[in-house]
Design a protein around this motif. Sequence first.
Motif, PDB file in Angstrom:
ATOM      1  N   ALA A   1       0.833  -1.202   0.000  1.00 41.09           N
ATOM      2  CA  ALA A   1       0.000   0.000   0.000  1.00 41.09           C
ATOM      3  C   ALA A   1       0.869   1.254   0.000  1.00 41.09           C
ATOM      4  O   ALA A   1       0.552   2.245  -0.682  1.00 41.09           O
ATOM      5  N   ALA A   2       1.974   1.237   0.734  1.00 42.64           N
ATOM      6  CA  ALA A   2       2.860   2.402   0.786  1.00 42.64           C
ATOM      7  C   ALA A   2       3.455   2.691  -0.588  1.00 42.64           C
ATOM      8  O   ALA A   2       3.520   3.855  -1.021  1.00 42.64           O
ATOM      9  N   ILE A   3       3.877   1.645  -1.288  1.00 42.17           N
ATOM     10  CA  ILE A   3       4.421   1.822  -2.639  1.00 42.17           C
ATOM     11  C   ILE A   3       3.344   2.352  -3.575  1.00 42.17           C
ATOM     12  O   ILE A   3       3.575   3.284  -4.359  1.00 42.17           O
ATOM     13  N   LEU A   4       2.147   1.755  -3.497  1.00 35.65           N
ATOM     14  CA  LEU A   4       1.052   2.190  -4.364  1.00 35.65           C
ATOM     15  C   LEU A   4       0.703   3.653  -4.103  1.00 35.65           C
ATOM     16  O   LEU A   4       0.480   4.426  -5.051  1.00 35.65           O
ATOM     17  N   CYS A   5       0.640   4.030  -2.836  1.00 33.38           N
ATOM     18  CA  CYS A   5       0.306   5.422  -2.505  1.00 33.38           C
ATOM     19  C   CYS A   5       1.315   6.389  -3.109  1.00 33.38           C
ATOM     20  O   CYS A   5       0.944   7.449  -3.646  1.00 33.38           O
ATOM     21  N   GLU A   6       2.589   6.035  -3.035  1.00 30.84           N
ATOM     22  CA  GLU A   6       3.623   6.902  -3.610  1.00 30.84           C
ATOM     23  C   GLU A   6       3.477   7.005  -5.119  1.00 30.84           C
ATOM     24  O   GLU A   6       3.632   8.093  -5.707  1.00 30.84           O
ATOM     25  N   LYS A   7       3.165   5.879  -5.778  1.00 30.64           N
ATOM     26  CA  LYS A   7       3.012   5.871  -7.232  1.00 30.64           C
ATOM     27  C   LYS A   7       1.794   6.683  -7.664  1.00 30.64           C
ATOM     28  O   LYS A   7       1.845   7.411  -8.673  1.00 30.64           O
TER      29      LYS A   7
END
Length: 299
Positions: free
Chosen positions: A284-290
């Motif tokens: 989720a953290a990676i997705l949020c950044e993307k």
Amino acid sequence: MRLRLARAALAALAALTVWSGLAGAAPVTVVDDAGRRVALARPAQRVVSMAPHVTELLFAAGGGARIVGAMSYSDYPPAAKAIPLVGDNSQIDIERVLALKPDLLVVWQSGNTARQLEQLRQLGIPMFYSEPARMSQVADSILRLGRLLGTEASARAASAAFSADIAALGARYGKRPAVKVFYQVWDKPLYTLNGQQVASEAMRLCGGENIFAALPVKAPSVGIEAVLQANPEAIVGSVPYGPLDAGLSMWAPYTTLLAVRNGNLITLDGELLTRPGPRLVQGAAILCEKLELARQRRR
């Protein structure tokens, strides 16, 4: 005098040890994700994990050392790779399971074969059905498994950390301008996920909107035309599994597609978003950044 004190201290220590042993052997009861009551005479010591996400949950709950058997693709954390395998989603080696003498089976109702689960149930081995569909249920699963294992302190810490990290992501990104997202599971045929999947909840956490959230099937097949018509601002998919898997590169020719035009074809480790386990926080953290990058690329 000193001898009497020493004897008294040893007696007290022995009593404490006996009490601790009795406490550890106390009966435990939880309700699983199928709504069934799971009762053990004492915390489980030999557990068979019937799905990769279950293996991750058991490790998070502090019970990695208690796992005596696991399913194929149980590859995280690294220690999980050393656990003997008892089959895969299509076939459970029941004889191997029985040879491991488990006192608890943690099974996956959607992934394990119903016929073989029924066979195992009839053998009388306690079974916990694991089917977390929400991030809050992942946190709760860690707590309940910790109770079954007698590792509640570790489980409480892991569950609290998971919940806190998820809440922090929601607070940071949840109210950002919406980004329409297409999640690609597979390209031939083209599969996606609906709103009932935990990956879709991760999108919402990041301020994303799953363009196929309303479809009734959990993993529906969709056509390229349907994606083009919805015109998502970002397309998310896994790293290609092999040379025949086109992955997100299949969209490159569709230059009018907003996700292609803005450079928002997002490739990440799909297991971080589709396995309902503790690593959802990382995914989720990676997705949020993307998705935040996708907002910055708006023209």
